[in-house]
Design a protein around this motif. Structure first.
Motif, PDB file in Angstrom:
ATOM      1  N   SER A 189       0.961  -1.301   0.107  1.00  0.00           N
ATOM      2  CA  SER A 189       0.074   0.060  -0.139  1.00  0.00           C
ATOM      3  C   SER A 189       0.715   1.422   0.235  1.00  0.00           C
ATOM      4  O   SER A 189       0.247   2.501   0.020  1.00  0.00           O
ATOM      5  CB  SER A 189      -0.858   0.125   1.320  1.00  0.00           C
ATOM      6  OG  SER A 189      -1.827  -1.172   1.176  1.00  0.00           O
ATOM      7  N   ALA A 242      -9.287 -10.994   2.139  1.00  0.00           N
ATOM      8  CA  ALA A 242     -10.279 -10.521   3.052  1.00  0.00           C
ATOM      9  C   ALA A 242      -9.709  -8.936   3.170  1.00  0.00           C
ATOM     10  O   ALA A 242     -10.624  -8.161   3.374  1.00  0.00           O
ATOM     11  CB  ALA A 242     -10.166 -11.387   4.275  1.00  0.00           C
ATOM     12  N   LEU A 243      -8.416  -8.999   3.538  1.00  0.00           N
ATOM     13  CA  LEU A 243      -8.075  -7.505   3.623  1.00  0.00           C
ATOM     14  C   LEU A 243      -8.225  -6.545   2.689  1.00  0.00           C
ATOM     15  O   LEU A 243      -8.383  -5.389   2.623  1.00  0.00           O
ATOM     16  CB  LEU A 243      -6.690  -7.615   4.077  1.00  0.00           C
ATOM     17  CG  LEU A 243      -6.241  -7.959   5.371  1.00  0.00           C
ATOM     18  CD1 LEU A 243      -4.567  -8.354   5.640  1.00  0.00           C
ATOM     19  CD2 LEU A 243      -6.751  -7.385   6.560  1.00  0.00           C
ATOM     20  N   ARG A 244      -8.138  -7.297   1.296  1.00  0.00           N
ATOM     21  CA  ARG A 244      -8.587  -6.734   0.133  1.00  0.00           C
ATOM     22  C   ARG A 244      -9.999  -6.664  -0.356  1.00  0.00           C
ATOM     23  O   ARG A 244     -10.580  -5.944  -1.381  1.00  0.00           O
ATOM     24  CB  ARG A 244      -7.714  -7.137  -1.205  1.00  0.00           C
ATOM     25  CG  ARG A 244      -6.423  -7.157  -0.932  1.00  0.00           C
ATOM     26  CD  ARG A 244      -5.570  -5.871  -1.218  1.00  0.00           C
ATOM     27  NE  ARG A 244      -4.363  -6.049  -0.779  1.00  0.00           N
ATOM     28  CZ  ARG A 244      -3.499  -4.665  -0.825  1.00  0.00           C
ATOM     29  NH1 ARG A 244      -4.037  -3.501  -0.969  1.00  0.00           N
ATOM     30  NH2 ARG A 244      -2.275  -4.745  -0.420  1.00  0.00           N
ATOM     31  N   ARG A 245     -10.739  -7.137   0.573  1.00  0.00           N
ATOM     32  CA  ARG A 245     -12.353  -7.324   0.411  1.00  0.00           C
ATOM     33  C   ARG A 245     -12.502  -7.889  -0.935  1.00  0.00           C
ATOM     34  O   ARG A 245     -13.625  -7.550  -1.645  1.00  0.00           O
ATOM     35  CB  ARG A 245     -12.920  -5.855   0.489  1.00  0.00           C
ATOM     36  CG  ARG A 245     -12.554  -5.223   1.821  1.00  0.00           C
ATOM     37  CD  ARG A 245     -13.430  -3.733   1.837  1.00  0.00           C
ATOM     38  NE  ARG A 245     -13.175  -3.218   3.114  1.00  0.00           N
ATOM     39  CZ  ARG A 245     -13.546  -1.919   3.491  1.00  0.00           C
ATOM     40  NH1 ARG A 245     -14.217  -1.215   2.514  1.00  0.00           N
ATOM     41  NH2 ARG A 245     -13.460  -1.359   4.833  1.00  0.00           N
ATOM     42  N   ARG A 246     -12.180  -9.102  -1.287  1.00  0.00           N
ATOM     43  CA  ARG A 246     -12.477  -9.905  -2.358  1.00  0.00           C
ATOM     44  C   ARG A 246     -12.147 -11.138  -1.781  1.00  0.00           C
ATOM     45  O   ARG A 246     -11.741 -11.599  -0.762  1.00  0.00           O
ATOM     46  CB  ARG A 246     -11.698  -9.669  -3.608  1.00  0.00           C
ATOM     47  CG  ARG A 246     -10.075 -10.138  -3.316  1.00  0.00           C
ATOM     48  CD  ARG A 246      -9.468  -9.952  -4.838  1.00  0.00           C
ATOM     49  NE  ARG A 246      -8.067 -10.598  -4.885  1.00  0.00           N
ATOM     50  CZ  ARG A 246      -7.703 -11.803  -4.957  1.00  0.00           C
ATOM     51  NH1 ARG A 246      -8.507 -12.839  -4.767  1.00  0.00           N
ATOM     52  NH2 ARG A 246      -6.644 -12.088  -4.997  1.00  0.00           N
ATOM     53  N   ARG A 247     -12.910 -12.210  -2.594  1.00  0.00           N
ATOM     54  CA  ARG A 247     -12.804 -13.526  -2.177  1.00  0.00           C
ATOM     55  C   ARG A 247     -11.618 -14.304  -2.849  1.00  0.00           C
ATOM     56  O   ARG A 247     -11.392 -13.813  -4.015  1.00  0.00           O
ATOM     57  CB  ARG A 247     -14.115 -14.495  -2.660  1.00  0.00           C
ATOM     58  CG  ARG A 247     -15.325 -13.968  -1.991  1.00  0.00           C
ATOM     59  CD  ARG A 247     -16.427 -14.780  -2.531  1.00  0.00           C
ATOM     60  NE  ARG A 247     -17.652 -14.582  -1.835  1.00  0.00           N
ATOM     61  CZ  ARG A 247     -18.931 -15.000  -1.995  1.00  0.00           C
ATOM     62  NH1 ARG A 247     -19.053 -15.934  -3.039  1.00  0.00           N
ATOM     63  NH2 ARG A 247     -20.091 -14.599  -1.387  1.00  0.00           N
ATOM     64  N   CYS A 269      -6.837 -14.831   4.081  1.00  0.00           N
ATOM     65  CA  CYS A 269      -6.605 -13.670   5.042  1.00  0.00           C
ATOM     66  C   CYS A 269      -6.082 -12.374   4.095  1.00  0.00           C
ATOM     67  O   CYS A 269      -6.699 -11.386   4.354  1.00  0.00           O
ATOM     68  CB  CYS A 269      -5.339 -13.792   6.003  1.00  0.00           C
ATOM     69  SG  CYS A 269      -5.805 -15.042   7.214  1.00  0.00           S
ATOM     70  N   SER A 304      -2.678  -6.820  -5.308  1.00  0.00           N
ATOM     71  CA  SER A 304      -2.893  -5.450  -5.024  1.00  0.00           C
ATOM     72  C   SER A 304      -2.400  -4.576  -6.393  1.00  0.00           C
ATOM     73  O   SER A 304      -1.529  -5.181  -7.084  1.00  0.00           O
ATOM     74  CB  SER A 304      -2.359  -4.602  -3.939  1.00  0.00           C
ATOM     75  OG  SER A 304      -0.965  -5.065  -3.869  1.00  0.00           O
TER      76      SER A 304
END
Length: 276
Positions: free
Chosen positions: A29, A87-92, A84, A268
Protein backbone atom coordinates in the motif's frame (compact mmCIF):
# COMPACT_ATOMS: atom_id res chain seq x y z
CA UNK A 1 0.00 -34.97 23.40
CA UNK A 2 0.36 -35.47 19.66
CA UNK A 3 -3.14 -34.10 19.08
CA UNK A 4 -2.30 -31.11 21.27
CA UNK A 5 0.92 -30.52 19.32
CA UNK A 6 -0.93 -30.66 16.01
CA UNK A 7 -3.57 -28.21 17.29
CA UNK A 8 -0.95 -25.76 18.55
CA UNK A 9 0.97 -25.95 15.28
CA UNK A 10 -2.23 -25.38 13.29
CA UNK A 11 -3.13 -22.37 15.44
CA UNK A 12 0.42 -21.08 15.03
CA UNK A 13 0.05 -21.38 11.26
CA UNK A 14 -3.09 -19.27 11.39
CA UNK A 15 -1.32 -16.52 13.35
CA UNK A 16 1.67 -16.67 11.00
CA UNK A 17 -0.57 -16.41 7.94
CA UNK A 18 -2.53 -13.50 9.39
CA UNK A 19 0.68 -11.66 10.24
CA UNK A 20 2.11 -12.18 6.76
CA UNK A 21 -1.14 -10.98 5.16
CA UNK A 22 -1.18 -7.83 7.31
CA UNK A 23 2.43 -7.02 6.49
CA UNK A 24 1.88 -7.60 2.78
CA UNK A 25 -1.18 -5.35 2.83
CA UNK A 26 0.87 -2.53 4.34
CA UNK A 27 3.96 -3.12 2.18
CA UNK A 28 1.93 -3.11 -1.04
CA UNK A 29 0.00 0.00 0.00
CA UNK A 30 3.03 2.26 -0.01
CA UNK A 31 5.70 3.18 -2.52
CA UNK A 32 8.25 3.13 0.34
CA UNK A 33 8.36 -0.55 1.31
CA UNK A 34 11.36 -0.13 3.59
CA UNK A 35 11.50 -1.01 7.26
CA UNK A 36 11.98 2.51 8.56
CA UNK A 37 8.64 3.49 7.03
CA UNK A 38 6.78 0.26 7.70
CA UNK A 39 7.59 0.19 11.43
CA UNK A 40 5.54 3.38 11.79
CA UNK A 41 2.40 1.58 10.59
CA UNK A 42 0.37 0.00 13.43
CA UNK A 43 -1.11 -2.69 11.19
CA UNK A 44 2.34 -3.78 10.01
CA UNK A 45 3.51 -3.98 13.62
CA UNK A 46 0.40 -5.97 14.49
CA UNK A 47 1.37 -8.37 11.73
CA UNK A 48 4.79 -8.74 13.31
CA UNK A 49 3.21 -9.58 16.67
CA UNK A 50 0.99 -12.19 15.00
CA UNK A 51 4.04 -13.78 13.34
CA UNK A 52 5.86 -13.83 16.69
CA UNK A 53 2.85 -15.49 18.32
CA UNK A 54 2.69 -18.07 15.54
CA UNK A 55 6.39 -18.82 15.90
CA UNK A 56 6.04 -19.23 19.67
CA UNK A 57 3.11 -21.62 19.26
CA UNK A 58 5.12 -23.65 16.75
CA UNK A 59 8.04 -23.91 19.20
CA UNK A 60 5.70 -25.03 22.00
CA UNK A 61 4.13 -27.58 19.65
CA UNK A 62 7.57 -29.10 19.05
CA UNK A 63 7.86 -29.74 22.80
CA UNK A 64 4.71 -31.89 22.77
CA UNK A 65 4.85 -33.64 19.41
CA UNK A 66 7.27 -35.06 16.85
CA UNK A 67 8.65 -33.00 14.00
CA UNK A 68 6.86 -35.22 11.46
CA UNK A 69 3.52 -34.09 12.90
CA UNK A 70 4.26 -30.45 13.71
CA UNK A 71 6.05 -29.41 10.52
CA UNK A 72 3.27 -30.45 8.11
CA UNK A 73 0.82 -28.44 10.21
CA UNK A 74 3.01 -25.41 9.66
CA UNK A 75 2.57 -25.76 5.92
CA UNK A 76 -1.11 -24.87 6.44
CA UNK A 77 -0.04 -21.25 6.82
CA UNK A 78 0.00 -21.02 3.02
CA UNK A 79 -3.62 -22.14 2.82
CA UNK A 80 -4.59 -19.67 5.55
CA UNK A 81 -2.58 -16.76 4.14
CA UNK A 82 -4.39 -16.40 0.82
CA UNK A 83 -7.91 -16.07 2.32
CA UNK A 84 -6.55 -13.64 4.95
CA UNK A 85 -4.89 -11.48 2.29
CA UNK A 86 -7.98 -11.61 0.09
CA UNK A 87 -10.20 -10.57 3.00
CA UNK A 88 -8.02 -7.52 3.63
CA UNK A 89 -8.54 -6.60 -0.04
CA UNK A 90 -12.28 -7.22 0.38
CA UNK A 91 -12.45 -9.94 -2.21
CA UNK A 92 -12.83 -13.70 -2.23
CA UNK A 93 -9.82 -15.90 -2.93
CA UNK A 94 -10.06 -17.38 -6.40
CA UNK A 95 -10.44 -21.18 -6.72
CA UNK A 96 -7.28 -21.30 -8.82
CA UNK A 97 -5.27 -19.61 -6.07
CA UNK A 98 -6.48 -22.04 -3.42
CA UNK A 99 -5.91 -25.03 -5.72
CA UNK A 100 -2.32 -23.91 -6.41
CA UNK A 101 -1.75 -23.34 -2.68
CA UNK A 102 -3.07 -26.84 -1.94
CA UNK A 103 -0.68 -28.34 -4.49
CA UNK A 104 2.26 -26.46 -2.94
CA UNK A 105 1.20 -27.57 0.54
CA UNK A 106 1.06 -31.22 -0.53
CA UNK A 107 4.51 -30.85 -2.06
CA UNK A 108 5.94 -29.23 1.08
CA UNK A 109 4.43 -31.92 3.31
CA UNK A 110 6.02 -34.56 1.10
CA UNK A 111 9.41 -32.87 1.40
CA UNK A 112 9.07 -32.58 5.18
CA UNK A 113 8.11 -36.23 5.63
CA UNK A 114 11.12 -37.61 3.71
CA UNK A 115 13.70 -35.65 5.75
CA UNK A 116 15.20 -38.12 8.29
CA UNK A 117 15.06 -37.43 12.02
CA UNK A 118 17.95 -35.32 13.27
CA UNK A 119 20.28 -37.03 15.67
CA UNK A 120 22.92 -35.79 18.08
CA UNK A 121 23.80 -32.30 19.25
CA UNK A 122 24.79 -29.96 16.40
CA UNK A 123 28.12 -28.15 16.58
CA UNK A 124 29.43 -25.39 14.36
CA UNK A 125 32.95 -24.00 14.38
CA UNK A 126 33.90 -20.42 13.60
CA UNK A 127 35.07 -21.22 10.08
CA UNK A 128 31.90 -23.17 9.31
CA UNK A 129 29.72 -20.36 10.66
CA UNK A 130 31.54 -17.81 8.50
CA UNK A 131 31.06 -20.10 5.48
CA UNK A 132 27.36 -20.40 6.30
CA UNK A 133 26.86 -16.63 6.53
CA UNK A 134 28.97 -15.95 3.44
CA UNK A 135 27.16 -18.59 1.41
CA UNK A 136 23.75 -17.31 2.45
CA UNK A 137 24.77 -13.72 1.71
CA UNK A 138 26.13 -14.63 -1.74
CA UNK A 139 23.00 -16.60 -2.69
CA UNK A 140 20.71 -13.86 -1.43
CA UNK A 141 22.69 -11.19 -3.29
CA UNK A 142 22.49 -13.20 -6.52
CA UNK A 143 18.72 -13.57 -6.14
CA UNK A 144 18.35 -9.84 -5.40
CA UNK A 145 20.39 -8.99 -8.52
CA UNK A 146 18.30 -11.32 -10.67
CA UNK A 147 15.10 -9.77 -9.29
CA UNK A 148 16.05 -6.33 -10.61
CA UNK A 149 15.49 -7.42 -14.21
CA UNK A 150 12.63 -9.85 -13.63
CA UNK A 151 8.90 -9.57 -14.28
CA UNK A 152 6.74 -8.61 -11.28
CA UNK A 153 5.75 -12.18 -10.34
CA UNK A 154 9.31 -13.47 -10.79
CA UNK A 155 10.64 -10.48 -8.84
CA UNK A 156 8.38 -11.29 -5.90
CA UNK A 157 9.49 -14.92 -6.03
CA UNK A 158 13.22 -14.15 -6.24
CA UNK A 159 13.17 -11.55 -3.47
CA UNK A 160 11.21 -13.90 -1.20
CA UNK A 161 13.65 -16.70 -1.98
CA UNK A 162 16.52 -14.41 -1.00
CA UNK A 163 14.75 -13.73 2.29
CA UNK A 164 14.13 -17.45 2.77
CA UNK A 165 17.81 -18.27 2.29
CA UNK A 166 18.78 -15.76 4.98
CA UNK A 167 16.04 -17.00 7.30
CA UNK A 168 17.28 -20.56 6.77
CA UNK A 169 20.81 -19.51 7.73
CA UNK A 170 19.43 -17.74 10.79
CA UNK A 171 17.50 -20.86 11.79
CA UNK A 172 20.63 -22.99 11.45
CA UNK A 173 22.66 -20.68 13.68
CA UNK A 174 19.82 -20.47 16.18
CA UNK A 175 19.51 -24.24 16.40
CA UNK A 176 23.23 -24.53 17.12
CA UNK A 177 23.00 -21.84 19.82
CA UNK A 178 19.96 -23.42 21.48
CA UNK A 179 21.76 -26.76 21.74
CA UNK A 180 24.92 -25.10 23.09
CA UNK A 181 27.11 -26.04 20.14
CA UNK A 182 28.19 -22.59 18.98
CA UNK A 183 30.42 -19.65 19.85
CA UNK A 184 29.22 -16.55 21.70
CA UNK A 185 29.63 -14.33 18.64
CA UNK A 186 26.94 -16.37 16.87
CA UNK A 187 24.43 -14.67 19.15
CA UNK A 188 25.61 -11.28 17.88
CA UNK A 189 25.56 -12.43 14.26
CA UNK A 190 22.01 -13.84 14.21
CA UNK A 191 20.06 -10.53 14.03
CA UNK A 192 21.82 -9.21 10.90
CA UNK A 193 20.69 -11.85 8.34
CA UNK A 194 17.25 -11.89 9.96
CA UNK A 195 16.84 -8.12 9.53
CA UNK A 196 18.07 -8.20 5.92
CA UNK A 197 15.68 -11.06 5.24
CA UNK A 198 12.80 -9.07 6.70
CA UNK A 199 13.64 -6.10 4.48
CA UNK A 200 13.84 -8.29 1.37
CA UNK A 201 10.54 -9.94 2.21
CA UNK A 202 8.77 -6.58 2.46
CA UNK A 203 10.12 -5.71 -0.99
CA UNK A 204 8.71 -8.98 -2.26
CA UNK A 205 5.33 -8.29 -0.66
CA UNK A 206 5.24 -4.79 -2.12
CA UNK A 207 5.24 -6.18 -5.67
CA UNK A 208 1.70 -7.43 -5.08
CA UNK A 209 2.02 -11.14 -5.90
CA UNK A 210 1.50 -12.26 -2.31
CA UNK A 211 0.78 -15.89 -3.09
CA UNK A 212 3.97 -16.55 -5.01
CA UNK A 213 6.09 -14.54 -2.55
CA UNK A 214 4.72 -16.39 0.48
CA UNK A 215 5.06 -19.75 -1.28
CA UNK A 216 8.66 -19.00 -2.26
CA UNK A 217 9.43 -18.12 1.36
CA UNK A 218 7.80 -21.31 2.63
CA UNK A 219 9.92 -23.37 0.22
CA UNK A 220 13.31 -21.66 0.40
CA UNK A 221 13.51 -21.23 4.19
CA UNK A 222 13.26 -24.91 5.24
CA UNK A 223 15.19 -26.20 2.23
CA UNK A 224 18.08 -23.84 3.02
CA UNK A 225 18.10 -25.03 6.63
CA UNK A 226 18.14 -28.68 5.46
CA UNK A 227 21.02 -28.04 3.04
CA UNK A 228 23.10 -26.17 5.63
CA UNK A 229 22.30 -28.84 8.20
CA UNK A 230 23.54 -31.57 5.86
CA UNK A 231 26.66 -29.70 4.68
CA UNK A 232 27.80 -28.15 7.95
CA UNK A 233 26.15 -30.10 10.77
CA UNK A 234 26.33 -33.58 9.28
CA UNK A 235 22.57 -34.09 9.42
CA UNK A 236 21.14 -36.87 7.22
CA UNK A 237 19.40 -36.39 3.86
CA UNK A 238 16.76 -38.70 2.37
CA UNK A 239 18.20 -42.02 1.20
CA UNK A 240 16.70 -44.95 -0.62
CA UNK A 241 14.83 -45.08 -3.90
CA UNK A 242 11.38 -44.49 -2.38
CA UNK A 243 12.48 -41.44 -0.35
CA UNK A 244 14.34 -39.88 -3.27
CA UNK A 245 11.44 -40.42 -5.67
CA UNK A 246 9.02 -38.98 -3.12
CA UNK A 247 11.26 -35.93 -2.67
CA UNK A 248 11.47 -35.39 -6.44
CA UNK A 249 7.71 -35.72 -6.87
CA UNK A 250 7.09 -33.36 -3.94
CA UNK A 251 9.52 -30.82 -5.39
CA UNK A 252 7.79 -31.03 -8.76
CA UNK A 253 4.39 -30.42 -7.17
CA UNK A 254 5.75 -27.47 -5.21
CA UNK A 255 7.31 -25.93 -8.32
CA UNK A 256 4.16 -26.43 -10.38
CA UNK A 257 1.97 -24.85 -7.72
CA UNK A 258 4.30 -21.87 -7.40
CA UNK A 259 4.31 -21.30 -11.17
CA UNK A 260 0.51 -21.47 -11.14
CA UNK A 261 0.32 -18.89 -8.35
CA UNK A 262 2.70 -16.61 -10.27
CA UNK A 263 0.19 -16.48 -13.11
CA UNK A 264 -2.67 -15.26 -10.94
CA UNK A 265 -3.75 -11.64 -10.66
CA UNK A 266 -1.72 -9.65 -8.09
CA UNK A 267 -3.29 -9.08 -4.69
CA UNK A 268 -2.99 -5.35 -5.19
CA UNK A 269 -2.05 -2.84 -7.90
CA UNK A 270 1.66 -3.28 -8.45
CA UNK A 271 3.84 -0.28 -7.60
CA UNK A 272 7.03 0.18 -9.55
CA UNK A 273 8.92 -1.36 -6.65
CA UNK A 274 12.39 -2.41 -7.72
CA UNK A 275 14.97 -4.40 -5.81
CA UNK A 276 16.98 -1.34 -4.91
Amino acid sequence: MTVLAAGLALLGSLFFALGAALQQFEASSTSHAVLRHLVRRPRWLLGGLAIAAGTALHVVALKYGPLTVVQPMGVASLLFALPCAAALRRRRPRPGELAAAAVISIGLIGLVLVVPDQGGDPHLGTGEAVALLAGAAAASLALWAAARQASPAARACLLAMGAGVLYGATATLTRVLVDGGGEFWFLLAVPMPALIALALLQRAYAVGHFGVAFAALQVSDPLTAVVFGALLLGEPLPTGVAAVLTALAAAALTAAGTVSLARTTPMSPSHDVTAR
